[in-house]
Write an enzyme that holds these catalytic residues in place. Structure first.
Site, PDB file in Angstrom:
ATOM      1  N   HIS A 138       1.454  -4.358  -5.659  1.00 12.56           N
ATOM      2  CA  HIS A 138       2.192  -3.161  -5.250  1.00 12.56           C
ATOM      3  C   HIS A 138       3.649  -3.422  -4.887  1.00 12.56           C
ATOM      4  O   HIS A 138       4.507  -2.573  -5.122  1.00 12.56           O
ATOM      5  CB  HIS A 138       1.471  -2.543  -4.043  1.00 12.56           C
TER       6      HIS A 138
ATOM      7  N   SER B 217       6.385   3.341  -3.873  1.00 13.76           N
ATOM      8  CA  SER B 217       5.324   3.660  -2.930  1.00 13.76           C
ATOM      9  C   SER B 217       5.619   5.023  -2.297  1.00 13.76           C
ATOM     10  O   SER B 217       5.787   6.004  -3.015  1.00 13.76           O
ATOM     11  CB  SER B 217       5.195   2.546  -1.895  1.00 13.76           C
ATOM     12  N   TRP B 218       5.710   5.113  -0.955  1.00 17.83           N
ATOM     13  CA  TRP B 218       6.110   6.388  -0.344  1.00 17.83           C
ATOM     14  C   TRP B 218       7.456   6.841  -0.891  1.00 17.83           C
ATOM     15  O   TRP B 218       7.709   8.047  -1.029  1.00 17.83           O
ATOM     16  CB  TRP B 218       6.162   6.274   1.173  1.00 17.83           C
TER      17      TRP B 218
ATOM     18  N   GLY C  96       6.913   3.344   3.022  1.00 15.38           N
ATOM     19  CA  GLY C  96       6.337   3.626   4.324  1.00 15.38           C
ATOM     20  C   GLY C  96       5.443   4.871   4.208  1.00 15.38           C
ATOM     21  O   GLY C  96       4.376   4.799   3.621  1.00 15.38           O
TER      22      GLY C  96
ATOM     23  N   ASP D 132      -2.403  -3.391  -8.509  1.00 16.72           N
ATOM     24  CA  ASP D 132      -1.981  -2.683  -7.299  1.00 16.72           C
ATOM     25  C   ASP D 132      -3.216  -2.178  -6.548  1.00 16.72           C
ATOM     26  O   ASP D 132      -3.928  -1.300  -7.025  1.00 16.72           O
ATOM     27  CB  ASP D 132      -1.065  -1.516  -7.680  1.00 16.72           C
TER      28      ASP D 132
END
Length: 314
Positions: A292, A108-109, A42, A264
């Protein structure tokens, strides 16, 4: 692949972390196994229970909804919601579990948060397993929200920019942030759906309609878009802007693996490559043909393989 996995938590609960926030958490696996925490993406994405299946049954794994999303409360709140608030929450959760140190895994985040946590509390981290490295630097944000990814997805980009008047297209992140934090509920929801659809559609090389439908869920989309825009408009609350890369030296002595899809589009490989070069103890695995998402072919298998290796190494 883990897309069909449906692990059930061994226990779950809520933890008051201050500032009016309560964090929802779930624990999986062997209560006597080596401890680990998985950090969702996120920010604002919420925990995905299937990610517990990345770990074999020998682990003791904690998943949790970060501030403002999932089952954590208050929903979609931006107050007292920053990277460093979340780093403090991770420490509170570690103390709740009564463990001295643990493996930290995130994508990711979640990779950003894992790096921030490990750089602030290196003595609490046994190893890092990161997927889809994202460090919230201005160039990374501009690539996905201003100029770059739109060259690959011009059709989807047209839908993304549709809620924003042309006069504001020179800074789309700021334009979205104003609307997502404004008082007009209808505008908030329209922008939340559009923001979420852009990201959820570009996460994988091939479309995933089940994931894309999340953008149509107003509760999910509002938390996802508001919290992401809040973090991104504030540069991840990092100082300097490249803090995670600049402070990579603080990871010295922490072993780790970086797993990144060659295709990605959300967080291009360059960031993972730069982190790997700045962190000598890391190993970089480039997954050919993968995008991703954690569910991309080869990504989940690589994460699980690395986790088995770290568990067996003790």
């Amino acid at each position: 692949m883990i897309s069909d996995a449906k692990p059930q938590p061994r226990c779950s609960g809520r933890l008051a972390v201050g500032d009016g926030h309560e964090i929802y958490w779930e624990e999986f696996g062997d209560p006597q196994g080596p401890p680990a925490v998985y950090l969702h993406g996120g920010p604002g994405g919420g925990l995905q229970r299937f990610t517990a299946a990345l770990f074999d049954a020998g682990w003791r794994v904690l998943l949790f909804d970060q501030r403002g999303c999932g089952q954590s409360t208050p929903h979609a709140s931006l107050d007292h919601n920053s990277t460093w608030d979340l780093v403090a929450d991770i420490e509170r959760l570690r103390q709740m579990m009564e463990v001295d140190k643990w493996l930290v895994c995130g994508g990711s985040w979640g990779s950003s948060l894992a790096l921030a946590y490990a750089q602030r509390h290196p003595q609490r981290v046994t190893a890092l397993v990161l997927r889809g490295v994202f460090m919230l630097r201005p160039a990374e944000l501009a690539w996905f929200y201003q100029e770059g990814a739109n060259w690959l997805y011009p059709d989807l980009w047209e839908q993304f920019i549709d809620p924003i008047p042309k006069a504001e297209h020179s800074d789309l992140l700021a334009a979205y942030y104003r609307r997502l934090t404004g008082d007009d509920r209808a505008v908030q929801l329209r922008c939340a759906r559009s923001w979420s659809a852009w990201e959820l559609t570009t996460l994988s090389v091939l479309p995933d309609r089940e994931r894309q439908r999340l953008a149509e869920d107003d509760k999910f989309a509002l938390a996802f878009a508001r919290i992401e825009a809040h973090y991104f408009a504030n540069g991840g609350f990092f100082d300097p802007a490249d803090q995670l890369l600049a402070d990579a030296g603080r990871l010295a002595g922490i072993p780790g693996t970086i797993i990144h899809g060659r295709m990605d589009v959300v967080t291009p490989l360059k960031s993972a490559w730069q982190l790997h070069k700045a962190w000598p103890a890391s190993r970089l695995r480039i997954i050919e043909g993968a995008g991703h998402a954690v569910t991309e072919p080869g990504i989940s298998d690589a994460i699980s393989q690395e986790l088995v290796g770290y568990r067996e190494a003790g």
